[in-house]
Each structure stands twice: as C-alpha cells, then as structure tokens.
Scaffold this active site. Structure first.
Site, PDB file in Angstrom:
ATOM      1  N   GLU A 172      68.694  83.160 -39.584  1.00  0.00           N
ATOM      2  CA  GLU A 172      68.530  82.559 -40.912  1.00  0.00           C
ATOM      3  C   GLU A 172      68.156  81.077 -40.897  1.00  0.00           C
ATOM      4  O   GLU A 172      68.955  80.219 -41.313  1.00  0.00           O
ATOM      5  CB  GLU A 172      69.820  82.753 -41.719  1.00  0.00           C
ATOM      6  CG  GLU A 172      70.242  84.205 -41.854  1.00  0.00           C
ATOM      7  CD  GLU A 172      71.428  84.402 -42.794  1.00  0.00           C
ATOM      8  OE1 GLU A 172      72.115  83.422 -43.109  1.00  0.00           O
ATOM      9  OE2 GLU A 172      71.639  85.538 -43.228  1.00  0.00           O
ATOM     10  N   GLU A 367      71.986  92.185 -40.782  1.00  0.00           N
ATOM     11  CA  GLU A 367      73.242  91.968 -41.517  1.00  0.00           C
ATOM     12  C   GLU A 367      73.122  92.550 -42.916  1.00  0.00           C
ATOM     13  O   GLU A 367      72.101  92.368 -43.591  1.00  0.00           O
ATOM     14  CB  GLU A 367      73.570  90.472 -41.708  1.00  0.00           C
ATOM     15  CG  GLU A 367      73.995  89.745 -40.469  1.00  0.00           C
ATOM     16  CD  GLU A 367      74.293  88.271 -40.733  1.00  0.00           C
ATOM     17  OE1 GLU A 367      74.661  87.899 -41.874  1.00  0.00           O
ATOM     18  OE2 GLU A 367      74.133  87.483 -39.780  1.00  0.00           O
TER      19      GLU A 367
HETATM   20  C1  GBH Z   1      75.004  85.343 -43.632  1.00  0.00           C
HETATM   21  O1  GBH Z   1      74.400  84.398 -44.422  1.00  0.00           O
HETATM   22  C2  GBH Z   1      75.371  84.694 -42.340  1.00  0.00           C
HETATM   23  O2  GBH Z   1      74.412  84.984 -41.334  1.00  0.00           O
HETATM   24  C3  GBH Z   1      76.744  85.037 -41.855  1.00  0.00           C
HETATM   25  O3  GBH Z   1      77.110  84.163 -40.829  1.00  0.00           O
HETATM   26  C4  GBH Z   1      77.703  85.011 -43.016  1.00  0.00           C
HETATM   27  O4  GBH Z   1      79.023  85.188 -42.608  1.00  0.00           O
HETATM   28  C5  GBH Z   1      77.293  86.089 -43.976  1.00  0.00           C
HETATM   29  O5  GBH Z   1      75.987  85.927 -44.369  1.00  0.00           O
HETATM   30  C6  GBH Z   1      78.144  86.163 -45.233  1.00  0.00           C
HETATM   31  O6  GBH Z   1      77.987  85.023 -46.014  1.00  0.00           O
HETATM   32  O7  GBH Z   1      73.277  80.412 -53.613  1.00  0.00           O
HETATM   33  O8  GBH Z   1      71.693  78.787 -52.763  1.00  0.00           O
HETATM   34  O9  GBH Z   1      73.613  79.442 -51.393  1.00  0.00           O
HETATM   35  C7  GBH Z   1      74.111  84.790 -45.736  1.00  0.00           C
HETATM   36  C8  GBH Z   1      73.411  83.657 -46.345  1.00  0.00           C
HETATM   37  C9  GBH Z   1      74.123  83.662 -48.590  1.00  0.00           C
HETATM   38  C10 GBH Z   1      71.980  82.842 -47.899  1.00  0.00           C
HETATM   39  C11 GBH Z   1      73.695  83.505 -49.995  1.00  0.00           C
HETATM   40  C12 GBH Z   1      71.592  82.688 -49.302  1.00  0.00           C
HETATM   41  C13 GBH Z   1      72.406  82.316 -51.497  1.00  0.00           C
HETATM   42  C14 GBH Z   1      71.636  81.093 -51.748  1.00  0.00           C
HETATM   43  N1  GBH Z   1      72.994  83.832 -47.705  1.00  0.00           N
HETATM   44  N2  GBH Z   1      72.760  82.451 -50.108  1.00  0.00           N
HETATM   45  S1  GBH Z   1      72.628  79.851 -52.426  1.00  0.00           S
END
Ligand code: GBH
Length: 462
Positions: A172, A367
């Site tokens: 990511e 994931e």
């Molecule tokens: C994953 O990221 C990770 O790889 C992992 O380590 C983590 O534990 C898992 O998800 C659960 O969270 O509202 O602008 O923040 C997920 C990442 C989460 C990225 C939600 C985008 C929304 C954008 N995503 N996020 S914001």
C-alpha cells in the site's frame, strides 16, 4: 445461499490460493532484540496523541517468540499461503550497510517452519516499518531511499530466495505516502502534499528497482509484485461536480499507482490536479520505465468503497480557497467497528474494472477483512457472525467478478491474529484468531472455523 441457488463462492476453482496475512510491526514485538533498531513506527508511537491509548508495538502479539505456534495455527486452518512482512530494521538496522545475521535468522526459521508444514511463504518486503535512520536522512521524499530499498530487497532475497518464490515489494504505497507524509496519521506523521507525492514516486521507483534486482539475482522463476490498497470512488449523483470529485479521488487514490505501474505513465488529470496545488511529481529520466518493469501479480487490498460529492452543504462547488469541493458522502449502510461502510458490491465493480483497464494483470486479494466489536465468552471464544458474514459476502463478490472474467487467483484474509492496528492501537480487532493481550493466548474465532470449512469445501476435500 438461502434462495436455493448455488452459492457463487462454490464457483471458485480448486486451484484457488487461500491464505492469511499479517505484518511485522503489527505482530512481532521484540523491538529491541537481536540487533533490531527503531523504525519510524517505534518513534511515532511515542508522539503524544499519535496512537490510541499510547499503545506501541513493543510487545504486540509477541509473535517473535511464538512463531512456531502461530504457524501451527495457520496449518490447522488448512491454508496454503502465509503472507507476512519482513522488518527492514531487523535485517538492516539502520537501513544501509551489511545484513544483521541475527535479524535475518528469524525469517529463516519462519520460512523453514512454513515449508515444513506445507505452507507457501509470501514475503512482503515493506509494510511501513522504515528504519528511523533513513527517515532522519529524509525518508521516502528523498530519492536515495528508493535505492536503499532496492539494496535491502536484495539482501533479503540473498537470505531467503532459495526457498521463497513469491515476493511483494511494498504494501500500500498510498498509505505510506499519504497517511505518513500528508495526513500525518501514520508514521512519520508529516503533513506536506509535496513531500507525500515525492514519497509516492520514490516508493514506486523503489518497487521497480527492487523487481529488477530480484529478477537479476534469481536463478529460477519468481512471482513478483506489489500490493496496492484500492477503494472505489463513485459519484453521489450524475452531476458534473460529483463526477469530477469521484474522478479526482479515484485518480489520487488508485490510478496514480496503477497507471504508473502498468502503463508507465502518471495520469494527466492527476498531474493537472497536483499542479493546481503547486505540486510536481519529481520524475527523472527513465523513472517510469523502471516503475513499469513487468511484474507477475498485483496484490489488491480492499476494505470499502465510497461515494463522492463535488458540492458542499450550501451547494457551493468551491471552498474558501477556490479549490473544488471533494467530500465523501456517508451512506446509510452497515459499518464495521472502524466506521467503514460494508459494500461488497463495490469489490466486484473494482475487480471487473481492473480487468478492463489493466488487462493481463493477474490479481491476488492480499488483504480483506473487518474489525468488529468482538465479545469473547468465558473461554475466550468469539462467535463473530458479523465477521463471517463480511468475509462470505466479500468472497462472493470476488467469485462474481471472476465469473465476468476478472483474473483473481487467490484470497488472503486480514488478519490471522488480532494485532496492533496502527493509529488505533489494540482497540480494533481484525483477527480471525483472538489474542488475549494479557496472556497472549490465541483462540480461533468462529470466522476461523468458517474459513477452514469453506476452503476445504472448495478444494473438494469434504
Ligand atoms: C490495511 O490498510 C493495512 O495493510 C493493514 O496493515 C491494516 O491493519 C488493515 O488495512 C486494516 O486497517 O479515510 O483517508 O484514511 C488499509 C488501509 C484503510 C487505506 C482505509 C484507506 C481510507 C482512506 N486503508 N483508508 S482514509
């Protein structure tokens, strides 16, 4: 499955790849053992207010000391693949220089333990734990970090490449760049759009350099790739303003990465949006050729999709600074404990769209999963029917996408264990196995049992 119709999940082929995922800082603990030095997350956890409850990864799931038992859990679930990440600050504590043998020895043992139980290791080289020394030298906004990453990738490959066939360079890059350097919500907690975009570019460059180095170092076939987090961005209405808001969100969140990786160009509309913010992507000579070095598998992490609007509550299309309004429109949908809307249909849309816009790129879901407010009984068992439903609906969404031609080859649940959920600390639980943080006891939840059953059924083993 209740209508008498066949469950789409049962159309997944017996060859489908099944796994679980974790990441180093979220589970390992043992942050000062065997020569590991601090990462940006060790530092960030000590910034007051940065992480819920002041939680840190110092102990986490103590996986560093309990690894064989955790591998046994995966074997009990009957899964064929384990996706884990290597902690750069264990292997190369200051991010440059020689390998730390004691640090790499842990992953050596982990790989052997997995292979001994017939589980394929799937290594992610970078899941956010940058050595602090490299952040002190400028971090991902500094171009040199891409070269340091390629060196590190080769060190790990030298140690494990005789036994590990599948490698993901980065987890990511959007999160590393935007949450870390623009929103300041993740380590290193910086807030500058120019830095974040430079970080994104250098992450992608590091990916391309690493793919070339691993391919050159390998004596046999490898499966190389990168994992991106993708979220659908749909317009709330058909109005031009809403459509433009969705376009911009999709551009900065998804296409910036995918177009560079697959097509070797940054999307013009995103470049123009950034220029309006006074930001230029620091592209040099043949960077995009390096970034678009062919790879074998695209890892997709999906959690939810969002609706976007280009007008504010007063009907205005521009904010006080004259910038176009871009706002997420909440829907009246069930949500997870993260507050994330549950939208499996968007997962199908996303995968179908990937197969249309980026044809010929095999996909593995690296994931997918959810946090819920788990209530353990006296034995520590969690009857997490909400998580079972989430996983089932999302697997169904994958199966539907495959039926329309999307080339999805596997699915890994996030996560094997409850773990350190970044800025949320230990409050949010994504595991299919419960971790009691007082005793470190592991108890498979109902979702783990359901997952095992499902995998066995599709493999035709029952
Ligand atoms: C994953 O990221 C990770 O790889 C992992 O380590 C983590 O534990 C898992 O998800 C659960 O969270 O509202 O602008 O923040 C997920 C990442 C989460 C990225 C939600 C985008 C929304 C954008 N995503 N996020 S914001």
């Amino acid at each position: 499955a209740t209508t008498g119709q066949a469950d789409p999940i049962d159309t997944l082929p017996p060859t489908f790849r099944w796994g679980v995922a974790t990441s180093s800082y979220q589970i390992e603990g043992a942050v000062a053992e065997d020569g590991r030095r601090p990462s940006i997350w060790d530092t960030f956890c000590r910034v007051p207010g940065a992480v819920a409850n002041g939680d840190t990864g110092d102990v986490a799931c103590d996986h560093y000391h309990r690894m064989p038992q955790d591998v046994a859990l995966i074997a009990d679930l009957g899964l064929d693949t384990y996706r884990f990440s290597v902690a750069w600050p264990r292997v190369q504590p200051d991010g440059r220089g020689p390998v730390n043998p004691a640090g790499v020895a842990f992953y050596d043992r982990l790989v052997d333990e997995l292979l001994g139980r017939g589980i394929d290791p799937w290594v992610t080289l970078y899941h956010w734990d940058l050595p602090q020394a490299l952040e002190d030298a400028g971090g991902w906004p500094a171009r040199d970090t891409a070269h340091r990453f390629a060196d590190y990738a080769e060190l790990v490959f030298d140690a494990l490449g005789d036994r590990v066939r599948t490698w993901t360079t980065l987890n990511e890059p959007w999160c590393s760049a935007m949450l870390g350097y623009f929103y300041g919500l993740h380590a290193p907690g910086r807030r500058d759009l120019g830095d974040a975009i430079a970080a994104a570019h250098h992450l992608l460059l590091g990916h391309g350099l690493a793919v070339r180095r691993l391919r050159a170092a390998a004596s046999g076939p490898l499966e190389l790739g990168i994992t991106v987090n993708l979220a659908t961005a749909d317009p709330a209405t058909d109005s031009p303003a809403d459509r433009d808001a969705a376009r911009a969100a999709d551009g900065l969140g998804n296409r910036l990465y995918l177009d560079a990786l697959v097509h070797g160009r940054y999307p013009e509309d995103v470049v123009a949006d950034l220029a309006r913010e006074g930001v230029r992507i620091p592209v040099e000579a043949d960077d995009l050729a390096v970034i678009s070095t062919p790879f074998d598998v695209l890892g997709v992490n999906y959690y939810f999709g969002q609706l976007y609007s280009g007008v504010d509550d007063d009907g205005r299309e521009q904010d006080a600074d004259g910038r176009p309004v871009r706002r997420v429109v909440p829907r009246d949908l069930p949500r997870t404990a993260m507050g994330w809307e549950i939208v499996p249909e968007s997962f199908t849309d996303l995968l179908v769209r990937l197969s249309r816009d980026y044809p010929g790129v095999p996909i593995v879901i690296t994931e997918n999963g959810a946090a819920f407010d788990d209530q353990p009984d006296a034995d520590g068992f969690v009857a997490d029917d909400d998580r079972v439903a989430y996983l089932a609906e999302h697997l169904r969404a994958v199966a539907r996408a495959r039926l329309t031609g999307a080339d999805v080859r596997g699915y890994f649940a996030w996560s094997l264990l409850d773990n350190f959920e970044w800025a949320y600390g230990y409050d949010k639980r994504f595991g299919i196995v419960r971790v009691d943080y007082d005793t470190q006891r592991r108890t498979p939840k109902r979702s783990a049992l359901w997952y095992r059953e499902t995998v066995h059924r599709i493999r035709g083993e029952r």
